[in-house]
Enzyme design. Structure first.
Site, PDB file in Angstrom:
ATOM      1  N   LYS A  54      11.732   3.919  -0.175  1.00 55.72           N
ATOM      2  CA  LYS A  54      10.578   5.148   0.130  1.00 55.72           C
ATOM      3  C   LYS A  54      10.515   5.506   1.427  1.00 55.72           C
ATOM      4  O   LYS A  54      10.521   6.538   1.754  1.00 55.72           O
ATOM      5  CB  LYS A  54       9.074   4.291  -0.297  1.00 55.72           C
ATOM      6  CG  LYS A  54       8.855   4.150  -1.879  1.00 55.72           C
ATOM      7  CD  LYS A  54       7.601   3.543  -2.177  1.00 55.72           C
ATOM      8  CE  LYS A  54       7.477   3.409  -3.662  1.00 55.72           C
ATOM      9  NZ  LYS A  54       6.646   2.155  -4.001  1.00 55.72           N
ATOM     10  N   GLN A  98       1.664  -1.086  -2.523  1.00 59.65           N
ATOM     11  CA  GLN A  98       2.710  -1.471  -3.382  1.00 59.65           C
ATOM     12  C   GLN A  98       2.021  -2.622  -4.455  1.00 59.65           C
ATOM     13  O   GLN A  98       1.322  -3.474  -3.957  1.00 59.65           O
ATOM     14  CB  GLN A  98       3.842  -2.015  -3.030  1.00 59.65           C
ATOM     15  CG  GLN A  98       4.991  -2.453  -3.854  1.00 59.65           C
ATOM     16  CD  GLN A  98       5.760  -1.004  -4.389  1.00 59.65           C
ATOM     17  OE1 GLN A  98       5.672  -0.155  -3.887  1.00 59.65           O
ATOM     18  NE2 GLN A  98       6.279  -1.398  -5.463  1.00 59.65           N
ATOM     19  N   ASP A 121      -0.600   7.664  -5.379  1.00 59.32           N
ATOM     20  CA  ASP A 121      -0.184   7.054  -6.590  1.00 59.32           C
ATOM     21  C   ASP A 121      -1.084   7.795  -7.872  1.00 59.32           C
ATOM     22  O   ASP A 121      -0.549   7.419  -9.014  1.00 59.32           O
ATOM     23  CB  ASP A 121      -0.404   5.543  -6.396  1.00 59.32           C
ATOM     24  CG  ASP A 121       0.940   4.764  -6.339  1.00 59.32           C
ATOM     25  OD1 ASP A 121       1.911   5.280  -6.732  1.00 59.32           O
ATOM     26  OD2 ASP A 121       0.551   3.865  -5.717  1.00 59.32           O
TER      27      ASP A 121
END
Ligand code: GUN
Length: 296
Positions: A54, A98, A121
């Site tokens: 990422k 995460q 997200d």
């Protein structure tokens, strides 16, 4: 019939290119550099690989990347304090924590502490509600990537029968909402569904997101259907570790009209869509027009 392979790797490269162009324009016209903060708690090796990728791709798109690695035993209050700092930081336009988090943390509480406009997200309860009611939301990256590939391959999805196998908050449920918004007739199936094979055989669009290696076989696929395989499963075969999807590619690709492979299908689209969401969040935060084709 042999299915057309939907090349997610090439598609993702195209999306990343569009994002990089949008970022360059934001910098040139407005002096704005989008920033993405990624928070990793603990030392899960798979998560570390994701986070590294990422960070690399964020920089390649011309964005600023902020990485926070916290020890596995970090108190939840410290993580919440970090999120509050990132929420208030104007250089940070996107925040990703995460998952999974260590067991002593309440993931719902942590996710819902993220400023919804920075929730790249799309997991915050407000974004879930906005998506479910057809309003402008931050949309979870993996289903967004699946939708982009479906639109690219099929054009209009209106009136098609879509079956989503899997009911997770990260993929199955938001995927079903997105397909409903495209005027598909949507069925959400899962591990307890009775006669899953016949449910799947009714699908013009079949999205497999159950996390069971090669569970969807060719006899469960309607001839000519578009099959999107979200699964990433590590299996031991012939003494080697191999990556396989939730779809049995060999048999399904004999029946389907188009299919995403594993690896090289949905996987690369997820990070590309994370970058797209970060650009979208930045534009929205500044009241600027959103880049075309990167958000719903
Ligand atoms: N862990 C596995 N996939 C994801 C994802 O898409 N977002 C976050 N935050 N964590 C993950």
């Amino acid at each position: 019939m042999t299915a057309r392979i939907i090349d997610g790797k090439a598609f993702a490269a195209r999306v990343r290119g569009q994002v990089a162009e949008g970022v360059a324009r934001l910098k040139a016209d407005h002096g704005i550099t989008p920033g993405l903060a990624v928070v990793l708690v603990g030392e899960d090796p798979a998560s570390e690989v994701y986070v590294r990728n990422k960070g690399k791709q964020t920089l390649e798109a011309g964005m600023a990347s902020f990485e926070y690695k916290l020890a596995a035993d970090t108190p939840e209050a410290d993580l919440l304090a970090l999120i509050a700092r990132l929420n208030a930081d104007p250089a940070v336009n996107g925040i990703l924590v995460q998952l999974p988090l260590p067991g002593h943390m309440n993931a719902d509480l942590v996710i819902n502490a993220i400023e919804p406009g920075k929730d790249v997200d799309g997991f915050h309860i407000l974004n879930v509600g906005l998506l479910g009611t057809g309003q402008k939301a931050m949309v979870p990256c993996t289903p967004l990537g699946c939708l982009m590939m479906l639109r690219d391959h099929l054009g209009s999805l209106s009136g098609l029968n879509a079956v989503v196998v899997g009911r997770s908050n990260i993929v199955g449920k938001p995927m079903a909402q997105l397909l409903l918004a495209e005027s598909c007739t949507v069925t959400v199936a899962h591990s307890r569904t009775r006669d899953l094979a016949s449910v799947c055989r009714g699908a013009d669009i079949l999205v497999a997101a159950v996390g069971r290696p090669e569970m969807i076989t060719g006899d469960m696929v309607k001839p000519g259907a578009t099959v999107i395989d979200v699964g990433i499963n590590r299996v031991e075969r012939d003494g080697k570790t191999r990556l396989v999807g939730d779809v049995d590619f060999a048999s399904a690709s004999e029946v389907a009209g188009a299919i995403t492979p594993v690896p090289g299908g949905v996987g690369p689209m997820t990070i590309a869509c994370l970058l797209a969401n970060t650009l979208t969040a930045t534009c929205r935060a500044h009241g600027l027009p959103e880049p075309e084709g990167l958000a719903v």
